[in-house]
Design an enzyme around this catalytic site. Structure first.
Site, PDB file in Angstrom:
ATOM      1  N   HIS A 174       0.832  -1.202   0.000  1.00 48.32           N
ATOM      2  CA  HIS A 174       0.000   0.000   0.000  1.00 48.32           C
ATOM      3  C   HIS A 174       0.871   1.259   0.000  1.00 48.32           C
ATOM      4  O   HIS A 174       0.440   2.327   0.460  1.00 48.32           O
ATOM      5  CB  HIS A 174      -0.948   0.026   1.207  1.00 48.32           C
ATOM      6  CG  HIS A 174      -1.754  -1.214   1.363  1.00 48.32           C
ATOM      7  ND1 HIS A 174      -2.887  -1.463   0.616  1.00 48.32           N
ATOM      8  CD2 HIS A 174      -1.584  -2.304   2.146  1.00 48.32           C
ATOM      9  CE1 HIS A 174      -3.385  -2.631   0.949  1.00 48.32           C
ATOM     10  NE2 HIS A 174      -2.604  -3.176   1.868  1.00 48.32           N
ATOM     11  N   SER A 300      17.667  15.902 -19.523  1.00 50.98           N
ATOM     12  CA  SER A 300      16.647  16.943 -19.532  1.00 50.98           C
ATOM     13  C   SER A 300      17.173  18.121 -20.322  1.00 50.98           C
ATOM     14  O   SER A 300      18.360  18.454 -20.251  1.00 50.98           O
ATOM     15  CB  SER A 300      16.320  17.372 -18.095  1.00 50.98           C
ATOM     16  OG  SER A 300      15.556  18.568 -18.089  1.00 50.98           O
TER      17      SER A 300
END
Length: 462
Positions: A174, A300
């Site tokens: 979770h 990038s």
């Protein structure tokens, strides 16, 4: 038409990613489909000549000549088939029919002295040729291109599993800190899943089936011409000699349940790898995995420091696209209006595109796995900063010793709180337990609480 630059390709499969999809060209191109159709027509002619009931006879030289029509089929031959279809050639008008163009191509290529023009495509419908031709391409595309690439991915996973079988790592259920595992065991999980998926793909490919039963699947034309021939037996032998299973009861169309099963098997394997892509991306994000930087590569356009997980992202995108195509194909090809409609013809031409997205996804994922290096210090630091994860072990050992409220006691001390190892030691010191049990509890550490994860690496191997 002259060959176009990859930069002008309509699809990235033949453009930007052409170097990745090149291995599929012999099985997914229009030329490949033409060649496979010629193979079916040529082998059918040979098979007819083996029937004692027909006057057609071929000797060894004739058979070699006929088989050379597809074995040596090249770009010039493909161009001729296309010309017959679209423009006409010699005495042949434009057919506007791709299978009829192949029939005329075979007729033009008959050995000198072999009077067999009337026997080419004898009693057949186009679907008899097409269903076999497509499977003659799909089968090797899967077995010789996709499956080997999947095996390389599995091998890469097994290598990571073996190398890092003992490397402890915080697990997350979770998205929250959970019982530790090892990085090697997590890679073994994917290797094991992929191994099972590979087996399913191989079984589906082995089960590809073909039909040769005429316009409505009833052998009507064959039976009208030669009722004394056992045409279902002839068809079975012919199809099996092509390396396929025989589909005995059909309409004009092979039902394509076999193709649907194969597409579903590929999709299942892709889902395993999509799961891996997502986990690998998160491991990179959490700095559990470092990436080797490629010299000169830009991560990038604005942030010079970045080394992005582009291989996993590219794999995710391509496998998602592949699965979308495979679901569509699997659903579509099993349906046909009454005994035949032609809508599946254009759809089946996209099988190669689905396979191409699979292949790119597999290749990119393998590249990504080859660049990552587990960051052991980050993993250990994370384990040390979340000591509450040994709470499971503490309460389980206390249960073993008969403490009925063990779970609740540990829950009260740890749930939603910032806990240190000293807090655990204080709690353990106050417990009413034997000293050997207390020592057992005090010896617990997050890094050592990995169960038999390392041993499970061997259990997950084929």
């Amino acid at each position: 038409m002259t060959d176009r630059s990859p930069l002008s390709a309509v699809s990235p499969l033949d453009g930007r990613y052409a170097r990745y999809t090149e291995p599929l060209v012999p099985y997914a191109s229009e030329q490949a489909l033409m060649r496979a159709r010629v193979q079916v027509e040529a082998e059918y002619l040979v098979a007819l000549s083996d029937l004692s009931q027909t006057p057609l006879e071929t000797d060894t030289a004739d058979r070699e000549h006929l088989r050379a029509l597809y074995e040596a089929f090249d770009a010039d031959d493909a161009a001729l088939v296309k010309q017959i279809e679209t423009e006409g050639y010699g005495d042949y008008p434009a057919t506007n029919h791709d299978v009829k163009a192949v029939e005329y191509f075979v007729r033009e290529g008959l050995p000198e002295g072999l009077d067999a023009a009337q026997w080419i495509h004898f009693g057949l419908t186009s679907e008899d040729v097409n269903n076999l031709a497509h499977r003659l391409l799909v089968k090797p595309a899967v077995e010789e291109v996709l499956v080997p690439q999947l095996r390389e991915v599995r091998d890469a996973l097994e290598a990571l599993a073996r190398e890092y079988r003992d490397l402890p790592m915080l697990a997350r259920t979770h998205g929250q800190p959970a019982t530790p595992t090892t990085f090697g065991k997590e890679m073994a999980v994917y290797a094991s899943r992929l191994g099972r998926a590979l087996g399913r793909i191989e079984r589906a490919s082995d089960g590809l089936s073909g039909k040769l039963a005429g316009a409505s699947g009833a052998y009507a034309a064959h039976e009208a011409a030669y009722p004394e021939v056992d045409w279902p037996a002839f068809s079975r032998i012919f199809v099996q000699d092509l390396g396929l299973e025989h589909e005995p009861v059909t309409t004009q169309v092979n039902p394509c349940d076999d193709l649907s099963e194969l597409f579903d098997a590929l999709r299942a394997a892709n889902n395993v790898l999509l799961d891996l892509d997502l986990d690998a991306w998160l491991y990179v994000s959490d700095r559990y995995l470092g990436q080797e930087a490629t010299e000169g590569e830009t991560g990038s356009s604005t942030m010079p420091h970045k080394v992005n997980p582009i291989d996993f992202e590219n794999s995710e995108g391509n496998l998602s696209k592949a699965n979308s195509d495979l679901v569509f194909l699997g659903d579509y090809v099993t349906k046909s209006r009454l005994q035949r409609d032609l809508s599946d013809s254009t759809v089946k031409r996209n099988i190669g595109a689905a396979f191409a997205h699979c292949l790119i996804g597999y290749s990119k994922l393998e590249n990504g796995l080859g660049k990552v290096v587990p960051n052991e210090q980050v993993m250990r630091d994370d384990l040390e900063s979340t000591p509450e994860i040994i709470g499971e072990a503490v309460q389980t050992i206390l249960r073993r010793e008969g403490h009925e409220g063990a779970y609740e006691q540990v829950k009260k001390a740890t749930r939603g709180q910032s806990v240190t190892m000293d807090d655990f030691r204080e709690m353990i010191a106050d417990l009413d337990v034997d000293e050997d049990v207390r020592d057992e509890l005090l010896a617990l550490t997050p890094a050592d609480y990995t169960g038999i994860a390392a041993e499970l690496v061997d259990d997950g191997r084929d």
